[in-house]
Motif scaffolding. Structure first.
Motif, PDB file in Angstrom:
ATOM      1  N   ALA A   1      24.825 -19.730 -34.559  1.00 29.18           N
ATOM      2  CA  ALA A   1      25.553 -19.562 -33.293  1.00 29.18           C
ATOM      3  C   ALA A   1      26.994 -19.116 -33.506  1.00 29.18           C
ATOM      4  O   ALA A   1      27.607 -19.404 -34.530  1.00 29.18           O
ATOM      5  CB  ALA A   1      25.526 -20.869 -32.514  1.00 29.18           C
ATOM      6  N   ASP A   2      27.527 -18.404 -32.504  1.00 27.39           N
ATOM      7  CA  ASP A   2      28.952 -18.061 -32.488  1.00 27.39           C
ATOM      8  C   ASP A   2      29.774 -19.178 -31.867  1.00 27.39           C
ATOM      9  O   ASP A   2      30.972 -19.288 -32.109  1.00 27.39           O
ATOM     10  CB  ASP A   2      29.154 -16.768 -31.691  1.00 27.39           C
ATOM     11  CG  ASP A   2      28.414 -15.597 -32.310  1.00 27.39           C
ATOM     12  OD1 ASP A   2      28.769 -15.225 -33.443  1.00 27.39           O
ATOM     13  OD2 ASP A   2      27.460 -15.084 -31.677  1.00 27.39           O
ATOM     14  N   GLY A   3      29.128 -19.986 -31.029  1.00 26.78           N
ATOM     15  CA  GLY A   3      29.833 -21.096 -30.388  1.00 26.78           C
ATOM     16  C   GLY A   3      28.874 -22.223 -30.076  1.00 26.78           C
ATOM     17  O   GLY A   3      27.712 -21.982 -29.768  1.00 26.78           O
TER      18      GLY A   3
ATOM     19  N   ALA B   1      25.352  -9.285 -28.175  1.00 27.86           N
ATOM     20  CA  ALA B   1      25.568 -10.566 -27.481  1.00 27.86           C
ATOM     21  C   ALA B   1      26.056 -11.642 -28.449  1.00 27.86           C
ATOM     22  O   ALA B   1      25.645 -11.693 -29.603  1.00 27.86           O
ATOM     23  CB  ALA B   1      24.266 -11.015 -26.821  1.00 27.86           C
ATOM     24  N   LYS B   2      26.947 -12.513 -27.940  1.00 29.67           N
ATOM     25  CA  LYS B   2      27.341 -13.701 -28.706  1.00 29.67           C
ATOM     26  C   LYS B   2      26.333 -14.804 -28.436  1.00 29.67           C
ATOM     27  O   LYS B   2      25.820 -14.920 -27.318  1.00 29.67           O
ATOM     28  CB  LYS B   2      28.723 -14.179 -28.247  1.00 29.67           C
ATOM     29  CG  LYS B   2      29.841 -13.359 -28.832  1.00 29.67           C
ATOM     30  CD  LYS B   2      31.180 -14.004 -28.558  1.00 29.67           C
ATOM     31  CE  LYS B   2      32.274 -13.110 -29.085  1.00 29.67           C
ATOM     32  NZ  LYS B   2      33.584 -13.459 -28.522  1.00 29.67           N
ATOM     33  N   VAL B   3      26.081 -15.616 -29.460  1.00 26.64           N
ATOM     34  CA  VAL B   3      25.100 -16.705 -29.327  1.00 26.64           C
ATOM     35  C   VAL B   3      25.847 -18.018 -29.072  1.00 26.64           C
ATOM     36  O   VAL B   3      26.660 -18.445 -29.879  1.00 26.64           O
ATOM     37  CB  VAL B   3      24.247 -16.825 -30.609  1.00 26.64           C
ATOM     38  CG1 VAL B   3      23.275 -17.984 -30.497  1.00 26.64           C
ATOM     39  CG2 VAL B   3      23.512 -15.516 -30.889  1.00 26.64           C
TER      40      VAL B   3
ATOM     41  N   ILE C   1      23.768 -14.808 -25.472  1.00 23.70           N
ATOM     42  CA  ILE C   1      22.457 -15.447 -25.632  1.00 23.70           C
ATOM     43  C   ILE C   1      22.706 -16.946 -25.491  1.00 23.70           C
ATOM     44  O   ILE C   1      23.574 -17.505 -26.169  1.00 23.70           O
ATOM     45  CB  ILE C   1      21.852 -15.088 -26.999  1.00 23.70           C
ATOM     46  CG1 ILE C   1      21.511 -13.587 -27.032  1.00 23.70           C
ATOM     47  CG2 ILE C   1      20.626 -15.940 -27.297  1.00 23.70           C
ATOM     48  CD1 ILE C   1      21.341 -13.024 -28.431  1.00 23.70           C
ATOM     49  N   ILE C   2      21.965 -17.580 -24.584  1.00 29.34           N
ATOM     50  CA  ILE C   2      22.249 -18.966 -24.215  1.00 29.34           C
ATOM     51  C   ILE C   2      21.168 -19.898 -24.770  1.00 29.34           C
ATOM     52  O   ILE C   2      20.001 -19.812 -24.389  1.00 29.34           O
ATOM     53  CB  ILE C   2      22.312 -19.116 -22.667  1.00 29.34           C
ATOM     54  CG1 ILE C   2      23.306 -18.114 -22.048  1.00 29.34           C
ATOM     55  CG2 ILE C   2      22.645 -20.553 -22.280  1.00 29.34           C
ATOM     56  CD1 ILE C   2      24.754 -18.305 -22.451  1.00 29.34           C
ATOM     57  N   GLY C   3      21.593 -20.821 -25.642  1.00 29.35           N
ATOM     58  CA  GLY C   3      20.663 -21.763 -26.257  1.00 29.35           C
ATOM     59  C   GLY C   3      20.795 -23.162 -25.684  1.00 29.35           C
ATOM     60  O   GLY C   3      21.253 -24.087 -26.363  1.00 29.35           O
TER      61      GLY C   3
ATOM     62  N   TYR D   1      21.417 -14.138 -21.432  1.00 32.76           N
ATOM     63  CA  TYR D   1      19.984 -14.159 -21.725  1.00 32.76           C
ATOM     64  C   TYR D   1      19.622 -15.542 -22.269  1.00 32.76           C
ATOM     65  O   TYR D   1      20.237 -15.984 -23.262  1.00 32.76           O
ATOM     66  CB  TYR D   1      19.631 -13.098 -22.776  1.00 32.76           C
ATOM     67  CG  TYR D   1      20.283 -11.763 -22.537  1.00 32.76           C
ATOM     68  CD1 TYR D   1      19.794 -10.891 -21.557  1.00 32.76           C
ATOM     69  CD2 TYR D   1      21.385 -11.373 -23.289  1.00 32.76           C
ATOM     70  CE1 TYR D   1      20.398  -9.654 -21.335  1.00 32.76           C
ATOM     71  CE2 TYR D   1      21.998 -10.132 -23.071  1.00 32.76           C
ATOM     72  CZ  TYR D   1      21.500  -9.281 -22.099  1.00 32.76           C
ATOM     73  OH  TYR D   1      22.105  -8.079 -21.887  1.00 32.76           O
ATOM     74  N   LEU D   2      18.649 -16.178 -21.662  1.00 33.63           N
ATOM     75  CA  LEU D   2      18.159 -17.451 -22.181  1.00 33.63           C
ATOM     76  C   LEU D   2      17.478 -17.184 -23.527  1.00 33.63           C
ATOM     77  O   LEU D   2      16.671 -16.260 -23.634  1.00 33.63           O
ATOM     78  CB  LEU D   2      17.182 -18.073 -21.176  1.00 33.63           C
ATOM     79  CG  LEU D   2      16.807 -19.535 -21.413  1.00 33.63           C
ATOM     80  CD1 LEU D   2      18.029 -20.444 -21.240  1.00 33.63           C
ATOM     81  CD2 LEU D   2      15.700 -19.960 -20.444  1.00 33.63           C
ATOM     82  N   ALA D   3      17.828 -17.985 -24.543  1.00 39.58           N
ATOM     83  CA  ALA D   3      17.360 -17.716 -25.905  1.00 39.58           C
ATOM     84  C   ALA D   3      15.853 -17.863 -26.063  1.00 39.58           C
ATOM     85  O   ALA D   3      15.270 -17.293 -26.986  1.00 39.58           O
ATOM     86  CB  ALA D   3      18.086 -18.642 -26.892  1.00 39.58           C
TER      87      ALA D   3
END
Ligand code: 13P
Length: 304
Positions: free
Chosen positions: A210-212, A194-196, A232-234, A253-255
């Motif tokens: 983070a990736d973004g 997953a990208k963060v 992965i959602i922050g 996915y919520l972080a």
């Protein structure tokens, strides 16, 4: 359930009857997002509030957002269904404390995050949101000193991104601050492909992993357009509703379970209905304050 659906139907009916528009932030409860005419980030909400023909704006969000809507659309009735829905980050700065800071740095340009009161905006030169903070700072001549208020994490991110030295305020969002580097490492261990993607209100140590880094609308657009299918959602949990709707085939996915803003959850569908029935509670801004705050908001909107 059936009871909620009935209230939602009634809200939709009342909306037409009162010539009202409902604007909802992406952190709002799913059933509130579902009755909204527009769901988005702070910048999109401000733009929509500035351009609507409706007579009444119901703001499903927190106090500073409704206040900005009133400043941008002074002739409209602006309702905040739960008047106690505030923002602890916005409360970290007052007009007086900002005036003191300005006196210490004469000649500095004041860039203020939209998460602030009308009085603080009135003391500022230009407003920014998480979506345009980098652009706003880049619009300021390089020789000028910049005071950036009140979010120190967003300020740190913008300083690194632009290479500008910013005089920061010591405010932060309690909800985003709860997300730690360990949370990110754990989520990555569980979802290695997953990208963060994180919000810039997160701590610098989280942003570094983070990736973004984007506003809430920015995160949604990234997930939709990126070829990857796991993220992965922050940011605050409410964003998951539109992610599921707009990118149903992607896995988000919520972080951390800790990512819940108590103030954003105060607005319930029942309160939205009551606000439309009673046209209360209305948000008002003192004209002298509104005039100055509008200048700072309009400078932001002109940047595009
Ligand atoms: P955006 O609305 O710019 O994504 O910022 C989210 C936020 O934290 C609002 O308080």
């Amino acid at each position: 359930d059936e009871k909620t659906q009935k209230i939602m139907d009634e809200v939709v009916r009342l909306k037409k009857e009162k010539n009202a528009i409902i604007l909802a932030h992406l952190y709002q409860r799913p059933e509130v997002q579902e009755v909204a005419d527009y769901v988005g980030d702070s910048l999109g909400l401000a733009r929509t509030a500035a351009n609507t023909d409706a007579e009444v704006i119901v703001f499903a969000g927190v106090h500073f957002m409704a206040e900005s809507a009133k400043i941008l659309s002074p002739d409209k009735i602006v309702l905040l269904p739960e008047i106690e829905a505030g923002c602890p980050l916005a409360d970290t700065i007052t007009a007086e404390s900002l005036r003191k800071k300005k006196a210490e740095h004469p000649g500095a340009i004041v860039v203020t995050y939209v998460n602030s009161s009308a009085e603080v905006k009135a003391e500022s030169d230009i407003i920014c949101t998480s979506a345009n903070a980098v652009k706003v700072v880049e619009s300021i001549p390089p020789e000028r000193e910049i005071i950036f208020t009140p979010d120190r994490n967003l300020g740190d991110y913008v300083a690194k991104k632009t290479g500008r030295k910013l005089i920061l305020w010591d405010g932060y969002c309690n909800t985003h601050q709860r997300l730690t580097p360990d949370d990110i490492r754990q989520a990555k261990a569980e979802h290695p492909n997953a990208k963060v993607l994180v919000h810039p209100e997160c701590r610098p140590e989280v942003v570094a992993l983070a990736d973004g880094v984007f506003s809430t609308t920015g995160i949604i657009n990234y997930v939709i357009n990126d070829p990857g299918d796991e993220f992965i959602i922050g940011t605050e949990a409410g964003i998951m509703h539109q992610l599921t709707k707009k990118a149903p085939h992607k896995k988000c996915y919520l972080a951390s379970k800790k990512l819940i803003c108590p103030n954003m959850k105060l607005t319930t569908i029942e309160k939205v209905k009551l606000a439309l029935e009673t046209l209360e509670p209305q948000i008002e801004v003192e004209p002298e304050i509104a005039k100055k705050a509008l200048q700072a908001l309009e400078r932001m909107l002109a940047i595009g």
